[in-house]
Scaffold this active site. Structure first.
Site, PDB file in Angstrom:
ATOM      1  N   CYS A   1       2.496  -3.921 -53.917  1.00  0.00           N
ATOM      2  CA  CYS A   1       2.335  -2.731 -54.701  1.00  0.00           C
ATOM      3  C   CYS A   1       3.584  -2.481 -55.161  1.00  0.00           C
ATOM      4  O   CYS A   1       4.577  -2.682 -54.931  1.00  0.00           O
ATOM      5  CB  CYS A   1       1.993  -1.455 -53.742  1.00  0.00           C
ATOM      6  SG  CYS A   1       0.127  -1.487 -53.191  1.00  0.00           S
TER       7      CYS A   1
ATOM      8  N   ARG B   1       0.644  -3.742 -59.273  1.00  0.00           N
ATOM      9  CA  ARG B   1       0.958  -4.932 -58.307  1.00  0.00           C
ATOM     10  C   ARG B   1       2.043  -5.603 -59.026  1.00  0.00           C
ATOM     11  O   ARG B   1       2.228  -5.988 -60.024  1.00  0.00           O
ATOM     12  CB  ARG B   1      -0.443  -5.815 -58.513  1.00  0.00           C
ATOM     13  CG  ARG B   1      -1.581  -5.174 -57.510  1.00  0.00           C
ATOM     14  CD  ARG B   1      -1.258  -4.680 -56.200  1.00  0.00           C
ATOM     15  NE  ARG B   1      -2.626  -3.983 -55.601  1.00  0.00           N
ATOM     16  CZ  ARG B   1      -2.919  -2.827 -55.584  1.00  0.00           C
ATOM     17  NH1 ARG B   1      -2.036  -2.209 -56.231  1.00  0.00           N
ATOM     18  NH2 ARG B   1      -3.706  -2.459 -55.133  1.00  0.00           N
TER      19      ARG B   1
ATOM     20  N   HIS C   1       2.415  -4.910 -47.489  1.00  0.00           N
ATOM     21  CA  HIS C   1       2.941  -3.761 -47.785  1.00  0.00           C
ATOM     22  C   HIS C   1       4.383  -4.052 -48.499  1.00  0.00           C
ATOM     23  O   HIS C   1       5.412  -4.598 -47.840  1.00  0.00           O
ATOM     24  CB  HIS C   1       2.803  -2.727 -46.744  1.00  0.00           C
ATOM     25  CG  HIS C   1       1.581  -2.067 -46.407  1.00  0.00           C
ATOM     26  ND1 HIS C   1       0.877  -1.526 -47.459  1.00  0.00           N
ATOM     27  CD2 HIS C   1       0.739  -2.230 -45.288  1.00  0.00           C
ATOM     28  CE1 HIS C   1      -0.220  -1.023 -46.934  1.00  0.00           C
ATOM     29  NE2 HIS C   1      -0.334  -1.448 -45.589  1.00  0.00           N
TER      30      HIS C   1
END
Length: 450
Positions: free
Chosen positions: A418, A427, A349
């Protein structure tokens, strides 16, 4: 005592003496001369002349009353010139229309008569008027003005200052001493205000019933319509939704990081314990279960230490603050660090849930990235970066990744996350190449020591 008829041989003297018997105190005794001159004999008015005009200017009939009359009980104090006598408030006395002297009056010339001044009554003090100034010192002493009655005071053209009113007992305490001193002007004003309140009736519309009616009208005015209630409900709903949204944002941006940091710490401790309990030697990738941790990833420049688990499942791996290895279960199988060649691809993340890869866009070529397993440290150097690509571009994690600059097989490292921040639209890709393999028994590599 009266005089006999024999004491007055002259009939005219007898008539004059009898005419002066209007006052018993001045009745002359027989044989004594009176101290006052005999009054002129009354004259009978000529025909056509009224009796009220039967005297000339400057004349006064013998029967006229004196100009000043002493009040009862004051006769011994002085004569007619005494200040104790006050003018009588009645009308001008009328002369007696009898006697031979009135016959010589000319009928064609009326005799002017000066009318007596009308009595002026002293107005009663008004309680609502301004306070009367206190009388002077001269009016407070004893004198004849204090002994006069109301009739004499009303007839007096110069009555003098009005008597000072007695203090109002309603405005004084019961134990207050009664004093003859002048009252304070403020006290007089307070007394007058109190008298006005007592004597002034309440205006219409006031009172308990009026207040109740006003309260009922106000309650009816405050009664809300259906539109007001509906708008208030909608407003409260929006406020509640806003509060919930703020709480959710706080949960995502802050509380998930706290939870992920705790989970990552527990996973790192579990790895250390497991490595100490197992025998040395590499293990096959297929021997790790999905979500099971098997390595730790170090990014010294960013001060990042994150456990690496098998798989990229969001709930069991990524949301726990771990980095996930692309395995066969995800459909994108990649190599392990100990393989002779291949691409070791890891996802994490960028925001929330520990956000381990938030700042990987700040890495530059040559920055070290270290992967620690149970037996070995694998050191990589950052070589290139792809700022943005589509999530469907799986070529970036191929054995020889596309757009990385690598042209032949080797031992590569790929980090994916991300972008932009707080979204998952695209991405961000970072590549590295292995430069050192160091057993754990020989100590930490220089990248972790420095």
């Amino acid at each position: 005592m009266t005089a006999s008829r024999d004491s007055y041989p002259d009939p005219e003297a007898l008539s004059a003496a009898v005419g002066r018997l209007d006052d018993p105190l001045t009745d002359p005794l027989p044989g004594r001369e009176s101290h006052r001159p005999p009054p002129p004999a009354p004259q009978r008015p000529a025909p056509g002349v009224q009796a009220s005009q039967g005297q000339t200017a400057g004349e006064q009939p013998a029967h006229a009353a004196p100009d000043r009359v002493a009040p009862p009980g004051d006769e011994p104090r002085g004569g007619q010139g005494s200040p104790w006598f006050r003018p009588r408030g009645s009308s001008v006395p009328q002369p007696r229309a009898s006697g031979p002297a009135m016959r010589n009056v000319t009928a064609t010339r009326p005799i002017p008569v000066t009318p007596a001044p009308e009595p002026t009554a002293t107005p009663a003090p008004d309680p609502a008027a301004e306070p009367v100034p206190p009388p002077g010192p001269a009016s407070r002493g004893p004198g004849p003005d204090r002994e006069r009655g109301p009739e004499s005071a009303a007839a007096d053209p110069n009555p003098g200052p009005a008597p000072r009113p007695a203090p109002d007992s309603r405005l004084l305490p019961d134990d207050a001493p009664v004093s003859d001193a002048e009252p304070d002007p403020e006290t007089v004003a307070l007394r007058q205000v109190e008298r006005r309140r007592e004597t002034t009736p309440s205006p219409p519309g006031e009172g308990r019933a009026a207040r109740r009616r006003a309260a009922a009208q106000a309650a009816r005015a405050r009664k809300e319509s259906a539109a007001v209630i509906a708008s208030r409900g909608v407003g409260e709903l929006f406020i509640t939704f806003g509060i919930v949204l703020l709480l959710f944002v706080a949960y995502q941006l802050w509380w998930t990081n706290v939870q992920a940091a705790l989970a990552a710490g527990r996973e790192a401790n579990a790895l250390e314990e497991k490595w100490e309990s197992q025998e040395s030697g590499a293990r096959e990738p297929g021997s790790f279960d999905p979500g099971e941790g098997f390595a730790k990833l170090y990014i010294p420049k960013l001060d990042v230490v994150v456990p690496v688990a098998e798989g990229i499942d969001k709930d069991t791996v990524l949301d726990r603050g771990l980095a996930g290895h692309y395995d066969e279960a995800s459909g994108l199988k990649t190599a392990m660090p100990w393989d002779e060649e291949g691409n070791f691809a890891v996802a994490g993340h960028r925001n929330t849930h520990g956000e381990p890869f938030r700042y990987i866009n700040q890495l530059e070529p040559g920055d070290p990235i270290v992967v620690e397993t149970r037996d070995t440290y694998y050191v990589y150097e950052m070589t290139s970066l792809l700022p943005s690509t589509s999530p469907s571009n799986v070529d970036v994690i191929a054995p020889v990744p596309q757009q990385s600059g690598f042209t032949e097989p080797g031992r590569y490292l790929t980090l994916t996350t991300c972008t932009p921040e707080f979204t998952s639209t695209y991405r961000l890709i970072v590549w590295g190449k292995m430069v050192e393999e160091r057993p754990r028994g020989e100590g930490k590599p220089d990248a972790l020591v420095g």
